[in-house]
Write an enzyme that holds these catalytic residues in place. Structure first.
Site, PDB file in Angstrom:
ATOM      1  N   ASN A 166       0.955  -3.640  49.057  1.00 37.52           N
ATOM      2  CA  ASN A 166       1.840  -4.756  49.361  1.00 37.52           C
ATOM      3  C   ASN A 166       2.001  -4.887  50.869  1.00 37.52           C
ATOM      4  OD1 ASN A 166       3.362  -2.337  49.184  1.00 37.52           O
ATOM      5  ND2 ASN A 166       5.270  -3.448  48.837  1.00 37.52           N
ATOM      6  N   ILE A 167       2.148  -6.128  51.314  1.00 38.04           N
ATOM      7  CA  ILE A 167       2.245  -6.424  52.743  1.00 38.04           C
ATOM      8  C   ILE A 167       3.424  -7.374  52.925  1.00 38.04           C
ATOM      9  CG2 ILE A 167       1.041  -7.359  54.760  1.00 38.04           C
ATOM     10  CD1 ILE A 167      -1.630  -6.854  53.120  1.00 38.04           C
ATOM     11  N   GLU A 168       4.536  -6.820  53.423  1.00 41.62           N
ATOM     12  CA  GLU A 168       5.744  -7.634  53.571  1.00 41.62           C
ATOM     13  C   GLU A 168       5.748  -8.378  54.901  1.00 41.62           C
ATOM     14  OE1 GLU A 168       8.740  -5.133  50.632  1.00 41.62           O
ATOM     15  OE2 GLU A 168       9.085  -5.008  52.787  1.00 41.62           O
ATOM     16  N   CYS A 181       1.690  -9.220  47.310  1.00 41.29           N
ATOM     17  CA  CYS A 181       1.715  -8.037  46.444  1.00 41.29           C
ATOM     18  C   CYS A 181       0.409  -7.253  46.533  1.00 41.29           C
ATOM     19  CB  CYS A 181       1.902  -8.448  44.992  1.00 41.29           C
ATOM     20  SG  CYS A 181       3.402  -9.377  44.663  1.00 41.29           S
ATOM     21  N   GLU A 206      -1.348  -6.129  44.056  1.00 44.27           N
ATOM     22  CA  GLU A 206      -2.313  -6.598  43.060  1.00 44.27           C
ATOM     23  C   GLU A 206      -3.115  -7.784  43.585  1.00 44.27           C
ATOM     24  OE1 GLU A 206       0.940  -5.988  42.791  1.00 44.27           O
ATOM     25  OE2 GLU A 206       1.530  -5.716  40.705  1.00 44.27           O
ATOM     26  N   CYS A 231       4.193  -8.641  39.063  1.00 45.36           N
ATOM     27  CA  CYS A 231       5.102  -9.784  39.014  1.00 45.36           C
ATOM     28  C   CYS A 231       4.409 -10.956  38.308  1.00 45.36           C
ATOM     29  CB  CYS A 231       5.547 -10.172  40.420  1.00 45.36           C
ATOM     30  SG  CYS A 231       4.311 -11.098  41.357  1.00 45.36           S
ATOM     31  N   CYS A 239       1.322 -12.476  40.118  1.00 41.43           N
ATOM     32  CA  CYS A 239       0.111 -11.652  40.006  1.00 41.43           C
ATOM     33  C   CYS A 239      -0.488 -11.750  38.598  1.00 41.43           C
ATOM     34  CB  CYS A 239       0.411 -10.203  40.370  1.00 41.43           C
ATOM     35  SG  CYS A 239       0.699  -9.988  42.138  1.00 41.43           S
TER      36      CYS A 239
HETATM   37 ZN   LIG Z   1       2.894  -9.719  42.393  1.00 41.57          ZN
END
Ligand SMILES: [Zn+2]
Length: 136
Positions: A44-46, A55, A57, A91, A94
């Site tokens: 994940n890359i915020e 996300c 995925e 989520c 995804c």
């Molecule tokens: Zn997701």
């Protein structure tokens, strides 16, 4: 196509070490197995603006697709705050990306806490009646 679930989980755990999550501290890794046996991983890359966050995925999917992969067998997902691993389900966004590229009855989603502790679901189980324009 048979595959090694533990090996895929190991790749997801490796990818998780690269997660960029300074806002949630919820670190996620994913490893996506294509039918040609190649593995694409993602974390994940915020983002400070939240909306641009991606996300693990989808990072894995987009990496694989941009390398020409189109057919997939399974994805392993691992996540949790710091070192507290917990069941981390994909989520809704995804799941919809998976629906675009995967056979819902065949594609497997491995939700793992470790190489020993994991659950396996089909995409159909996690996204019943998913939206698609593809003809079966
Ligand atoms: Zn997701």
């Amino acid at each position: 196509m048979d595959y090694d679930k533990k090996e895929l989980i190991r790749e997801a755990l490796k990818a998780r070490t690269f997660a960029y999550a300074p806002y949630s501290q919820f670190l996620v890794g994913a490893a996506l197995l294509a039918k040609d046996a190649s593995v694409s991983s993602g974390c994940n890359i915020e983002n400070a603006a939240y909306g641009p966050t991606n996300c693990a995925e989808r990072t894995a999917f987009f990496q694989a697709i941009s390398k020409g992969k189109r057919e997939f067998r399974a994805i392993a997902i691992v996540g949790g705050k710091n070192n507290e691993m917990e069941d981390t389900f994909p989520c809704g966004v995804c799941r919809q990306v998976m629906q675009e590229f995967c056979d819902p009855e065949e594609f497997e989603i491995i939700v793992a806490k470790s190489e020993e502790e994991f659950q396996v679901f089909t995409l159909a189980a996690l996204l019943p009646h998913g939206f698609t324009l593809k003809k079966e």
